[in-house]
Design a protein around this motif. Sequence first.
Motif, PDB file in Angstrom:
ATOM      1  N   PHE A 109      -6.943   6.813   1.227  1.00 62.00           N
ATOM      2  CA  PHE A 109      -6.591   6.109   0.223  1.00 62.00           C
ATOM      3  C   PHE A 109      -7.035   6.606  -1.150  1.00 62.00           C
ATOM      4  O   PHE A 109      -7.174   5.760  -2.085  1.00 62.00           O
ATOM      5  CB  PHE A 109      -7.286   4.648   0.465  1.00 62.00           C
ATOM      6  N   GLY A 110      -7.507   7.890  -1.215  1.00 60.85           N
ATOM      7  CA  GLY A 110      -7.815   8.311  -2.604  1.00 60.85           C
ATOM      8  C   GLY A 110      -9.083   8.252  -3.070  1.00 60.85           C
ATOM      9  O   GLY A 110      -9.588   8.752  -4.126  1.00 60.85           O
ATOM     10  N   VAL A 111     -10.111   7.892  -2.161  1.00 62.42           N
ATOM     11  CA  VAL A 111     -11.466   7.843  -2.623  1.00 62.42           C
ATOM     12  C   VAL A 111     -12.160   9.090  -2.437  1.00 62.42           C
ATOM     13  O   VAL A 111     -11.817   9.886  -1.475  1.00 62.42           O
ATOM     14  CB  VAL A 111     -12.363   6.828  -1.558  1.00 62.42           C
ATOM     15  N   LEU A 116     -17.035   7.988  -2.045  1.00 60.65           N
ATOM     16  CA  LEU A 116     -16.519   7.972  -0.668  1.00 60.65           C
ATOM     17  C   LEU A 116     -17.917   8.287   0.175  1.00 60.65           C
ATOM     18  O   LEU A 116     -17.953   7.546   1.133  1.00 60.65           O
ATOM     19  CB  LEU A 116     -15.775   9.516  -0.292  1.00 60.65           C
ATOM     20  N   GLU A 117     -18.774   8.899  -0.345  1.00 58.06           N
ATOM     21  CA  GLU A 117     -20.380   9.060   0.405  1.00 58.06           C
ATOM     22  C   GLU A 117     -20.790   7.651   0.326  1.00 58.06           C
ATOM     23  O   GLU A 117     -21.304   7.127   1.541  1.00 58.06           O
ATOM     24  CB  GLU A 117     -20.973  10.021  -0.258  1.00 58.06           C
ATOM     25  N   GLU A 118     -20.657   6.909  -0.697  1.00 58.20           N
ATOM     26  CA  GLU A 118     -21.351   5.534  -0.583  1.00 58.20           C
ATOM     27  C   GLU A 118     -20.421   4.664   0.309  1.00 58.20           C
ATOM     28  O   GLU A 118     -21.134   4.051   0.819  1.00 58.20           O
ATOM     29  CB  GLU A 118     -20.900   5.080  -2.147  1.00 58.20           C
ATOM     30  N   ARG A 119     -18.979   4.989   0.362  1.00 53.00           N
ATOM     31  CA  ARG A 119     -18.443   4.050   1.289  1.00 53.00           C
ATOM     32  C   ARG A 119     -18.884   4.369   2.903  1.00 53.00           C
ATOM     33  O   ARG A 119     -19.220   3.255   3.444  1.00 53.00           O
ATOM     34  CB  ARG A 119     -16.922   4.541   1.293  1.00 53.00           C
ATOM     35  N   VAL A 120     -19.131   5.531   3.201  1.00 49.95           N
ATOM     36  CA  VAL A 120     -19.472   6.017   4.592  1.00 49.95           C
ATOM     37  C   VAL A 120     -20.857   5.402   4.641  1.00 49.95           C
ATOM     38  O   VAL A 120     -21.098   4.805   5.612  1.00 49.95           O
ATOM     39  CB  VAL A 120     -19.397   7.437   4.555  1.00 49.95           C
ATOM     40  N   VAL A 153     -12.888   1.183   9.740  1.00 51.51           N
ATOM     41  CA  VAL A 153     -11.890   0.041   9.032  1.00 51.51           C
ATOM     42  C   VAL A 153     -12.748  -0.374   7.846  1.00 51.51           C
ATOM     43  O   VAL A 153     -12.391  -0.528   6.848  1.00 51.51           O
ATOM     44  CB  VAL A 153     -11.542  -0.848   9.926  1.00 51.51           C
ATOM     45  N   LEU A 154     -14.222  -0.711   8.040  1.00 50.04           N
ATOM     46  CA  LEU A 154     -14.929  -1.419   6.830  1.00 50.04           C
ATOM     47  C   LEU A 154     -15.178  -0.396   5.617  1.00 50.04           C
ATOM     48  O   LEU A 154     -14.936  -0.809   4.745  1.00 50.04           O
ATOM     49  CB  LEU A 154     -16.112  -1.584   7.384  1.00 50.04           C
ATOM     50  N   ALA A 155     -14.942   0.660   5.821  1.00 44.01           N
ATOM     51  CA  ALA A 155     -15.112   1.706   4.609  1.00 44.01           C
ATOM     52  C   ALA A 155     -13.877   1.661   4.008  1.00 44.01           C
ATOM     53  O   ALA A 155     -14.175   2.125   2.815  1.00 44.01           O
ATOM     54  CB  ALA A 155     -15.194   3.145   5.373  1.00 44.01           C
ATOM     55  N   CYS A 156     -12.620   1.120   4.328  1.00 50.35           N
ATOM     56  CA  CYS A 156     -11.677   1.034   3.328  1.00 50.35           C
ATOM     57  C   CYS A 156     -11.637  -0.338   2.678  1.00 50.35           C
ATOM     58  O   CYS A 156     -10.776  -0.692   1.930  1.00 50.35           O
ATOM     59  CB  CYS A 156     -10.359   1.127   4.386  1.00 50.35           C
TER      60      CYS A 156
END
Length: 250
Positions: A109-111, A116-120, A153-156
Amino acid sequence: MAAPAIRIDGLVFEYPDGRRALDGVDLEIATGERVAILGPNGAGKTTLILQLNGVLAATSGAVRIGGLPVDRANLREIRRRVGVVFQDPDDQLFMPTVAEDVAFGPANFGVRGDQLEERVTEALAQVDMAEHAQRSAGHLSGGQRRRVALATVLACRPDVLVLDEPSSNLDPVARRELADVLMGLDTTLLLVTHDLPYAAQLCRRAVILDDGRVVADGGIERILGDSDLLAAHRLELPWGFSLPASAPEL
């Protein structure tokens, strides 16, 4: 007024062989609701959830997520808004490490970069799997793999989270650990399951789908407390199970 998280109007879906899997489904789910989708095998439950993120396109009728129509023009945004955790974690875990599996969705989705590291990091912390970030998912237990699949899924950061038979093949401890994670989330949640006690634990509302139609919709205590209704749709509570007296009712 804000649009509901999910609105389904007159939804019909027919497979190429002419079999009608959904036959005029109407359903509205408010933001933040936790709803169990129940029904026998072949009732249309999986077909329904695949309409929510555009994997299957309606024959007729309409599906809207947060007011946005599910159609070809909106597919990218719809798939960001609706996260589906499938029954088999192998459908979602295929990268060399857990961290890479969790990064795959938001990266699509372009992160990028620090975000991106924060999302993970955030998603793995939500499912209590941060310490396993550099392991291969193939070396994890079934319950751990199920939680990593949820993290992907939560990372999105979806608006709606859909889980297909999340408790299947889990031992009691893994089942409880997953329930603890799910109870801590504040997203709109749809739980597709045959596990009626799990539905009672996690959801306030239940919808019974049978033969492609909504045949019951109400508070979880009322639906699961109606033995005749359950029996008519091939649903059954385990022997000895009773609903808690404090179970919430809509």
